[in-house]
Design an enzyme around this catalytic site. Sequence first.
Site, PDB file in Angstrom:
ATOM      1  N   GLN A  78      -4.354  -2.042   9.803  1.00  0.00           N
ATOM      2  CA  GLN A  78      -4.190  -3.340   9.139  1.00  0.00           C
ATOM      3  C   GLN A  78      -4.641  -4.460  10.076  1.00  0.00           C
ATOM      4  O   GLN A  78      -4.171  -4.573  11.202  1.00  0.00           O
ATOM      5  CB  GLN A  78      -2.709  -3.529   8.737  1.00  0.00           C
ATOM      6  CG  GLN A  78      -2.445  -4.774   7.931  1.00  0.00           C
ATOM      7  CD  GLN A  78      -3.126  -4.751   6.548  1.00  0.00           C
ATOM      8  OE1 GLN A  78      -3.073  -3.763   5.835  1.00  0.00           O
ATOM      9  NE2 GLN A  78      -3.773  -5.855   6.193  1.00  0.00           N
ATOM     10  N   LYS A 110       0.840  -1.206   0.000  1.00  0.00           N
ATOM     11  CA  LYS A 110       0.000   0.000   0.000  1.00  0.00           C
ATOM     12  C   LYS A 110       0.875   1.257   0.000  1.00  0.00           C
ATOM     13  O   LYS A 110       0.602   2.228  -0.700  1.00  0.00           O
ATOM     14  CB  LYS A 110      -0.937  -0.016   1.221  1.00  0.00           C
ATOM     15  CG  LYS A 110      -2.027  -1.090   1.096  1.00  0.00           C
ATOM     16  CD  LYS A 110      -2.772  -1.357   2.397  1.00  0.00           C
ATOM     17  CE  LYS A 110      -3.671  -2.576   2.252  1.00  0.00           C
ATOM     18  NZ  LYS A 110      -4.362  -2.975   3.480  1.00  0.00           N
ATOM     19  N   ASP A 130     -10.964   2.308   4.364  1.00  0.00           N
ATOM     20  CA  ASP A 130     -11.185   0.858   4.227  1.00  0.00           C
ATOM     21  C   ASP A 130     -12.683   0.551   4.173  1.00  0.00           C
ATOM     22  O   ASP A 130     -13.080  -0.572   3.858  1.00  0.00           O
ATOM     23  CB  ASP A 130     -10.569   0.103   5.418  1.00  0.00           C
ATOM     24  CG  ASP A 130      -9.262  -0.590   5.045  1.00  0.00           C
ATOM     25  OD1 ASP A 130      -9.026  -0.791   3.829  1.00  0.00           O
ATOM     26  OD2 ASP A 130      -8.495  -0.935   5.962  1.00  0.00           O
TER      27      ASP A 130
END
Length: 293
Positions: free
Chosen positions: A96, A52, A119
């Site tokens: 994450q 990312k 997200d």
Amino acid sequence: MQLMDGRVVSKKLKEEMSLQIKAILAEGQRAPHLVAILVGNDGASQTYVAAKEKACGEVGFRSTVLRFAAAISESELLHEIQKVNDDDEVDGLIVQLPIPKHISPDKVINQIDPKKDVDGFHPVNVGKMVQNLPGFVAATPLGILKMIEYYNISIRGKHCVIVGRSKTVGTPMSILLSRDSNTGDGTVTLCHSRTVDLESYTRSADILVVALGKPEFITGDMVKEGVVVIDVGITRVPSSTNKSGFLLKGDVKFDEVSPKCSFITPVPGGVGPMTIVALLQNTLSAYKNIIYA
Ligand code: NAP
């Protein structure tokens, strides 16, 4: 059979974004900024966050990785998230997953400002998706929709079968493919581990989305001719033929299934790169304040 090549599509979308960022910087404005929080030393998580970070660099975004020891307390982590929420120089924040067991993932996700939740996991954004209102859509489902759009695949009236009902992939996919939209209007069946006679559903699928995390689970006899297969699964399988010591396998037995498909995503190089590009697009939307304007 046509390959739905996530590397090609994501490259094109990243090039378009990169041009936009060049124009933004030329006007003297700051670049979009994505912050990723990484807790502990999970190998796969480190790889995902590094990918990312790399993608942010490619399109001209600023990215910051905040690393915390696995022993960080839940309250400390929530406090760190709040600091990022309050930072006007940050547009997108991701934590994450998975996180260590002593920390509640629900509390962590709830702590993220929905306006920075690129997200798309916060209940506010999930609710907006369900109601077909502007909000952040989870990156993997959004990436899949972008790919469907790119390859001009019509979902309207098709039987879409999804295997796996996770909060991040299968469940949002079931909503997105069934809703009234250009990449929706399908008739959806959502399968899971309690589904009886799974094959009867997969064999009737026009569009099959597989997200269960079991390598090569879907075999040639489980699909019909002409099906569109989207393989979300990524599992590291030990391998002596590879320098890294493992191979990435999808949930679909590609050699058997692909000859029957009209379209299929490979693993790697299918859904994975699209997930990252969708995250970048969400971050750009957060930066431009398009969704919560
Ligand atoms: P998950 O949370 O692990 O859930 C797996 C789902 O599969 C569950 O709903 C489970 O049913 C269902 N399932 C398990 N065994 C089954 C069986 N025998 N028959 C039917 N359904 C079964 O899944 P996830 O997080 O969505 O991840 C799935 C895979 O996608 C993993 O390999 C993951 O690494 C990968 N992934 C890839 C990306 C990407 O960017 N490419 C992004 C996210 C995930 P129950 O609910 O009944 O337990």
